[in-house]
Write an enzyme that holds these catalytic residues in place. Structure first.
Site, PDB file in Angstrom:
ATOM      1  N   GLU A 261       0.828  -1.221   0.000  1.00  0.00           N
ATOM      2  CA  GLU A 261       0.000   0.000   0.000  1.00  0.00           C
ATOM      3  C   GLU A 261       0.858   1.264   0.000  1.00  0.00           C
ATOM      4  OE1 GLU A 261      -2.983  -0.097   3.119  1.00  0.00           O
ATOM      5  OE2 GLU A 261      -3.324  -2.240   2.887  1.00  0.00           O
ATOM      6  N   ASP A 263       2.548   4.673  -0.167  1.00  0.00           N
ATOM      7  CA  ASP A 263       2.389   6.077  -0.525  1.00  0.00           C
ATOM      8  C   ASP A 263       3.283   6.881   0.420  1.00  0.00           C
ATOM      9  OD1 ASP A 263       0.755   5.998   1.769  1.00  0.00           O
ATOM     10  OD2 ASP A 263      -1.090   6.485   0.701  1.00  0.00           O
TER      11      ASP A 263
HETATM   12  C1  XIL Z   1      -8.502   3.080   3.283  1.00  0.00           C
HETATM   13  C2  XIL Z   1      -9.148   3.561   1.981  1.00  0.00           C
HETATM   14  O1  XIL Z   1      -8.127   4.048   1.135  1.00  0.00           O
HETATM   15  C3  XIL Z   1     -10.165   4.633   2.263  1.00  0.00           C
HETATM   16  O2  XIL Z   1     -10.875   4.970   1.089  1.00  0.00           O
HETATM   17  C4  XIL Z   1     -11.142   4.172   3.337  1.00  0.00           C
HETATM   18  O3  XIL Z   1     -12.015   5.229   3.666  1.00  0.00           O
HETATM   19  C5  XIL Z   1     -10.415   3.710   4.559  1.00  0.00           C
HETATM   20  O4  XIL Z   1      -9.484   2.695   4.213  1.00  0.00           O
HETATM   21  N1  XIL Z   1      -4.760   0.404   5.511  1.00  0.00           N
HETATM   22  C6  XIL Z   1      -5.515  -0.474   4.774  1.00  0.00           C
HETATM   23  C7  XIL Z   1      -6.460   0.059   3.765  1.00  0.00           C
HETATM   24  O5  XIL Z   1      -5.330  -1.687   4.887  1.00  0.00           O
HETATM   25  O6  XIL Z   1      -7.596  -0.752   3.601  1.00  0.00           O
HETATM   26  C8  XIL Z   1      -6.895   1.481   4.083  1.00  0.00           C
HETATM   27  O7  XIL Z   1      -7.683   1.954   3.001  1.00  0.00           O
HETATM   28  C9  XIL Z   1      -5.684   2.339   4.313  1.00  0.00           C
HETATM   29  C10 XIL Z   1      -4.870   1.831   5.483  1.00  0.00           C
END
Ligand code: XIL
Length: 338
Positions: A261, A263
């Site tokens: 994930e 960023d």
């Molecule tokens: C986030 C999404 O990006 C948002 O749109 C939602 O409102 C909340 O969740 N860790 C994770 C993801 O495992 O599922 C999360 O995603 C970000 C943090």
């Protein structure tokens, strides 16, 4: 699997590179897409509504990435907000898109304390256990054979390495993790099963606890195939200490590792100096993954600043992605793919 595809693509890339040197290259993107410069899966979180409504979003995604992770569409609160009433529309759309475009899918996520439907919180222990089992069987069963990897358990630790006191931990105790992986293996034996978390990229108390758990699960024969490192970083904090060594120690346990994930958010407003730090962080994340043979995937949490969870979640922070709001490649992208 990606390796075979990569070799076929490498030929196409040579042809493409030869072609672009003769014509004008648009500055908006590199000559060779990200997915073609590596043997790792390169992914992004995607949202079904943007995929359906924004042609430019769809086209950059299709061009640059070969893995997609549904940003919200497979979460329990979305697929079964009301007990036994399912909504698979968003998840189906993303899986269909992936099949049409030849991309792999990371399923996200099955057992997570957040975005849980209220009714799950209200169940007593016995009911909760069967509900989790059924949820895993139903969702994984629906996409059986179509999902390369699943985040089975997400964010189960606190930063100090203790277990988060989620409804699962409170009512089912420590064993819920092993149970979830066993049920997941039974539901789709072809999917790689991952545990996923944040703030575990570096060497610290939380990653130590995760390491200990994965070591024990492997020893007990629990079917776990991989560890996902979310990598939600921020330029105002240091880069995670010991990142590559940390990935390597997990890989040495006999599991795959993945950046799931990524960023790198910036305290707004962004400027050239902050974008340079961001580029540096993305590059370190990318290189560390490529230095570890079992790091099989590099996925970012969205690819454009037009749509990112960051401003909604971290007020006054933003600009966390590889592409800007107009889908132009940012310094971080060019740093990885010059
Ligand atoms: C986030 C999404 O990006 C948002 O749109 C939602 O409102 C909340 O969740 N860790 C994770 C993801 O495992 O599922 C999360 O995603 C970000 C943090």
């Amino acid at each position: 699997m990606k390796n075979t595809i990569f070799r076929i693509r490498a030929v196409a890339v040579l042809v493409a590179v030869a072609g672009v040197t003769l014509s004008n290259v648009t500055p908006a993107s590199a000559a060779v897409p990200l997915k073609n410069i590596t043997h790792r899966y390169v992914g992004s979180a995607v949202a079904a509504n943007h995929l359906a409504n924004e042609a430019d979003y769809r086209s950059v995604l299709t061009r640059e990435f070969d893995n997609v992770t549904p940003e919200n569409e497979m979460k329990w609160g979305v697929v079964e907000a009301t007990r036994s009433h399912y909504d698979w529309s968003g998840a189906d759309a993303i899986v269909d898109y992936a099949r049409r475009t030849g991309k792999s899918v990371r399923g996200h996520t099955l057992v997570w304390h957040s975005q849980l439907p209220g009714w799950v919180n209200d169940l007593e222990a016995g009911e909760l256990r069967s509900a989790v089992k059924q949820h895993i069987a139903t969702e994984m069963g629906r996409y059986k054979g179509k999902i390369r990897a699943w985040d089975v358990v997400n964010e189960m630790f606190n930063d100090d390495g203790t277990r988060r006191s989620s409804v699962f931990q409170q009512k089912l105790g420590d064993r819920y993790v092993a149970d979830a992986f066993r049920w997941a293996r039974a539901a789709d034996p072809s999917a790689k099963l991952y545990i996923n978390d944040y703030n575990t990229e570096g060497l610290n108390a939380k990653s130590d606890a995760l390491y200990d758990l994965v070591r024990k699960l492997k020893k007990q024969g629990v079917p776990i195939d991989g560890v996902g490192f979310q990598a939600h970083l921020a330029t105002q904090y240091g880069f995670p200490a010991g990142y590559q060594a940390n990935l390597a120690r997990f890989a040495a346990l006999g599991v795959d590792v993945a950046i799931t994930e990524a960023d790198v958010r910036i305290l707004m407003p962004a400027d050239a100096a902050k974008l340079a730090v961001q580029a540096n962080y993305f590059k370190q994340l990318w290189d560390g993954c490529h230095a570890v043979a079992r790091c099989v995937e590099f996925t970012t949490w969205g690819f454009t600043d037009r749509h990112s969870w960051v401003p909604d979640t971290f007020p006054s922070e933003g600009a966390a992605c590889l592409f800007d709001t107009n889908l132009r490649a940012k310094p971080a992208y060019t740093r990885i793919n010059p």
